[in-house]
Design an enzyme around this catalytic site. Structure first.
Site, PDB file in Angstrom:
ATOM      1  CG  HIS A  69      -2.095   0.893   1.041  1.00 50.58           C
ATOM      2  ND1 HIS A  69      -2.026   2.245   1.228  1.00 50.58           N
ATOM      3  CD2 HIS A  69      -3.359   0.612   0.638  1.00 50.58           C
ATOM      4  CE1 HIS A  69      -3.206   2.766   0.956  1.00 50.58           C
ATOM      5  NE2 HIS A  69      -4.035   1.807   0.590  1.00 50.58           N
ATOM      6  CG  ASP A  91      -8.257  -4.469  -3.402  1.00 55.81           C
ATOM      7  OD1 ASP A  91      -9.464  -4.213  -3.273  1.00 55.81           O
ATOM      8  OD2 ASP A  91      -7.428  -3.634  -3.784  1.00 55.81           O
TER       9      ASP A  91
HETATM   10  N1  CMC Z   1       4.328  -7.650  -4.359  1.00 56.51           N
HETATM   11  C1  CMC Z   1       5.677  -7.698  -4.419  1.00 56.51           C
HETATM   12  N2  CMC Z   1       6.443  -6.630  -4.145  1.00 56.51           N
HETATM   13  C2  CMC Z   1       5.838  -5.511  -3.773  1.00 56.51           C
HETATM   14  C3  CMC Z   1       4.433  -5.401  -3.684  1.00 56.51           C
HETATM   15  C4  CMC Z   1       3.680  -6.538  -3.997  1.00 56.51           C
HETATM   16  N3  CMC Z   1       2.362  -6.486  -3.952  1.00 56.51           N
HETATM   17  N4  CMC Z   1       4.103  -4.159  -3.300  1.00 56.51           N
HETATM   18  C5  CMC Z   1       5.252  -3.486  -3.154  1.00 56.51           C
HETATM   19  N5  CMC Z   1       6.299  -4.297  -3.442  1.00 56.51           N
HETATM   20  C6  CMC Z   1       7.710  -3.941  -3.398  1.00 56.51           C
HETATM   21  C7  CMC Z   1       8.087  -3.200  -4.666  1.00 56.51           C
HETATM   22  O1  CMC Z   1       8.484  -4.067  -5.690  1.00 56.51           O
HETATM   23  C8  CMC Z   1       9.181  -2.300  -4.181  1.00 56.51           C
HETATM   24  O2  CMC Z   1      10.347  -3.042  -4.089  1.00 56.51           O
HETATM   25  P1  CMC Z   1      11.774  -2.413  -4.492  1.00 56.51           P
HETATM   26  O3  CMC Z   1      11.952  -1.242  -3.540  1.00 56.51           O
HETATM   27  O4  CMC Z   1      12.736  -3.525  -4.302  1.00 56.51           O
HETATM   28  O5  CMC Z   1      11.629  -1.947  -5.912  1.00 56.51           O
HETATM   29  C9  CMC Z   1       8.755  -1.940  -2.778  1.00 56.51           C
HETATM   30  O6  CMC Z   1       7.919  -3.006  -2.357  1.00 56.51           O
HETATM   31  C10 CMC Z   1       7.999  -0.627  -2.688  1.00 56.51           C
HETATM   32  O7  CMC Z   1       6.879  -0.701  -3.531  1.00 56.51           O
HETATM   33  P2  CMC Z   1       6.384   0.439  -4.514  1.00 56.51           P
HETATM   34  O8  CMC Z   1       5.817  -0.159  -5.753  1.00 56.51           O
HETATM   35  O9  CMC Z   1       7.463   1.474  -4.701  1.00 56.51           O
HETATM   36  O10 CMC Z   1       5.227   1.083  -3.633  1.00 56.51           O
HETATM   37  P3  CMC Z   1       4.085   2.026  -4.163  1.00 56.51           P
HETATM   38  O11 CMC Z   1       3.664   2.822  -3.010  1.00 56.51           O
HETATM   39  O12 CMC Z   1       4.482   2.751  -5.376  1.00 56.51           O
HETATM   40  O13 CMC Z   1       2.960   0.983  -4.609  1.00 56.51           O
HETATM   41  C11 CMC Z   1       1.116  -0.435  -4.611  1.00 56.51           C
HETATM   42  C12 CMC Z   1       1.897   0.631  -3.833  1.00 56.51           C
HETATM   43  C13 CMC Z   1      -0.205  -0.687  -3.906  1.00 56.51           C
HETATM   44  C14 CMC Z   1       0.839   0.073  -6.039  1.00 56.51           C
HETATM   45  C15 CMC Z   1       1.960  -1.721  -4.666  1.00 56.51           C
HETATM   46  O14 CMC Z   1       2.153  -2.198  -3.363  1.00 56.51           O
HETATM   47  C16 CMC Z   1       1.321  -2.792  -5.533  1.00 56.51           C
HETATM   48  O15 CMC Z   1       1.483  -2.744  -6.763  1.00 56.51           O
HETATM   49  N6  CMC Z   1       0.556  -3.758  -4.930  1.00 56.51           N
HETATM   50  C17 CMC Z   1      -0.145  -4.783  -5.686  1.00 56.51           C
HETATM   51  C18 CMC Z   1      -1.449  -4.229  -6.249  1.00 56.51           C
HETATM   52  C19 CMC Z   1      -2.489  -4.037  -5.180  1.00 56.51           C
HETATM   53  O16 CMC Z   1      -2.735  -4.904  -4.355  1.00 56.51           O
HETATM   54  N7  CMC Z   1      -3.170  -2.870  -5.220  1.00 56.51           N
HETATM   55  C20 CMC Z   1      -4.244  -2.525  -4.264  1.00 56.51           C
HETATM   56  C21 CMC Z   1      -3.849  -1.309  -3.483  1.00 56.51           C
HETATM   57  S1  CMC Z   1      -4.750  -0.991  -1.999  1.00 56.51           S
HETATM   58  C22 CMC Z   1      -6.423  -1.036  -2.233  1.00 56.51           C
HETATM   59  C23 CMC Z   1      -6.943  -0.389  -3.471  1.00 56.51           C
HETATM   60  O17 CMC Z   1      -6.542   0.699  -3.884  1.00 56.51           O
HETATM   61  O18 CMC Z   1      -7.809  -1.020  -4.072  1.00 56.51           O
END
Ligand code: CMC
Length: 374
Positions: free
Chosen positions: A260, A311
């Site tokens: 998140h 989710d």
């Molecule tokens: N699986 C594997 N690695 C992850 C995940 C995940 N779900 N989420 C974050 N990471 C890792 C990411 O790869 C990164 O690693 P590194 O620093 O080595 O590159 C680190 O954690 C930081 O993540 P980020 O992508 O920079 O974080 P963000 O704030 O930009 O993204 C997010 C947040 C929700 C988009 C992301 O966690 C994600 O893509 N999650 C999966 C999709 C998901 O479940 N979305 C629902 C969000 S919450 C409810 C809603 O809005 O519906």
């Protein structure tokens, strides 16, 4: 003016809101000052919808008036029902919802009136009619007769009725109601910010919600609840879960339903939704799904320190309730319409055009050549 780029507006505070507060340090979320888990245990979704839209919990007279207005506005036009019936059956239901809200804007007599009173009336119409349109497509694409809404039923009961022709037992309806409460509002997430951005040019509520639906569809946002289910279907059984998730992590795959932008120590809504997911599974005597969910969750926390988001438990809960997987995000829409509408009204009440800057990194000073010289 600083030149520093904050990609994804990471950590940027862009405005104030009185609608909800996400408190990542203590894993808490409040709507208008009320803790969301207390709202889940004490209130029906209609009460929380009123709270989000109007700013306070209703007394019984206010609630009855609100419910009456919602129930009286549930019917969609024959025109819209026919459009839904003629939409390509292979369409993603979120694309249908996006189109449906847009058509509602064409049909609404007050589309161009952005006064607070008209906006509240339009918000109520969008809120009441969207579930009817979603259920119509749910049935129409299977070649089934569309079931019109029933005024005697609550918001959640009526949705089950329009989709399946019957209302499940009260514990299942309660779990659905809880999911809607949890999905109703979540401050400046992508779709809400989209709605506020559209509103900031003084555009109308139907346009802002149409844009918000498009934004919610993406798998990094609302679309994640569908992706969670696709993942669990791929894994098939608990015995496969550990190997599957370890392989996925080795391949640096994104695991849907985890992570998140705002919460780092876990999503405040998860414990409540998980409790109702497990309750639904127990009632339906389903053991495999919760087992798989738990194995993946434990490994994600142990290996990556990444926690599930809402989710993650909501997806399999909707699956157990027999909704088609691609209808999970439209259900999210039904709830979030309240939050979006409240934000749209808040934006109108204190508007400033949203227009950030960008740093140019393209080609510089190029000479325009004549067509035959290029
Ligand atoms: N699986 C594997 N690695 C992850 C995940 C995940 N779900 N989420 C974050 N990471 C890792 C990411 O790869 C990164 O690693 P590194 O620093 O080595 O590159 C680190 O954690 C930081 O993540 P980020 O992508 O920079 O974080 P963000 O704030 O930009 O993204 C997010 C947040 C929700 C988009 C992301 O966690 C994600 O893509 N999650 C999966 C999709 C998901 O479940 N979305 C629902 C969000 S919450 C409810 C809603 O809005 O519906």
């Amino acid at each position: 003016m600083s030149d520093e780029i904050k990609k994804g507006l990471l950590g940027i505070v862009v405005d104030e809101t009185t609608i909800s507060q996400v408190m990542p340090d203590i894993n808490a979320l409040t709507y208008r000052g009320y803790a969301v888990q207390d709202l889940c245990e004490t209130c029906k979704f209609e009460e929380v919808a009123y709270l989000v839209l109007k700013g306070d919990l209703p007394n019984s007279i206010q609630l009855n008036k609100f419910k009456k207005e919602e129930r009286e506005n549930r019917n969609i036009t024959i025109n819209l029902r026919e459009i839904i019936k003629h939409m390509p059956k292979r369409s993603h239901p979120m694309d249908v919802v996006r189109t449906v809200v847009s058509v509602m804007g064409l049909e609404d007599k007050e589309t161009s009136d952005n006064s607070p009173e008209a906006n509240m009336r339009k918000a109520m119409r969008i809120f009441a009619k969207t579930p009817t349109a979603i259920a119509a497509f749910f049935r129409a694409r299977k070649g089934k007769k569309v079931i019109p809404p029933k005024k005697e039923l609550s918001f959640s009961e009526n949705f089950f009725y329009m989709c399946f022709g019957k209302v499940p037992r009260k514990e299942i309806v309660k779990a659905f109601d809880v999911s809607l409460i949890l999905y109703a509002e979540h401050s400046f997430n992508v779709s809400t910010f989209t709605a506020r951005t559209i509103t900031s040019s003084l555009s109308d509520i139907h346009g802002a919600i149409t844009g918000a639906v498009a934004s919610l569809k993406g798998p990094l946002h609302g679309g994640a609840n569908e992706e969670v289910m696709h993942m669990l279907k791929k894994i098939k059984k608990p015995e496969n879960a550990k190997k599957w998730i370890l392989d996925a992590l080795k391949k640096k795959k994104l695991i849907m339903g985890f992570g998140h932008r705002v919460y780092s120590k876990g999503d405040s809504r998860v414990p409540t939704m998980k409790k109702y997911y497990l309750k639904v599974a127990e009632i339906l005597k389903e053991k495999k799904l919760p087992k798989m969910s738990q194995i993946i969750e434990t490994i994600m926390i142990e290996k990556k320190n990444i926690h599930p988001n809402l989710d993650y438990p909501s997806g399999p809960t909707y699956h157990l309730m027999k909704f088609d997987t691609d209808f999970f995000t439209p259900i999210f829409v039904m709830a979030r319409i309240t939050g979006w509408s409240a934000h749209i009204m808040e934006q109108h009440a204190s508007n400033k055009l949203i227009r950030p800057l960008s740093k140019y990194s393209g080609e510089k000073h190029r000479k325009v050549m004549l067509l035959n010289q290029r």
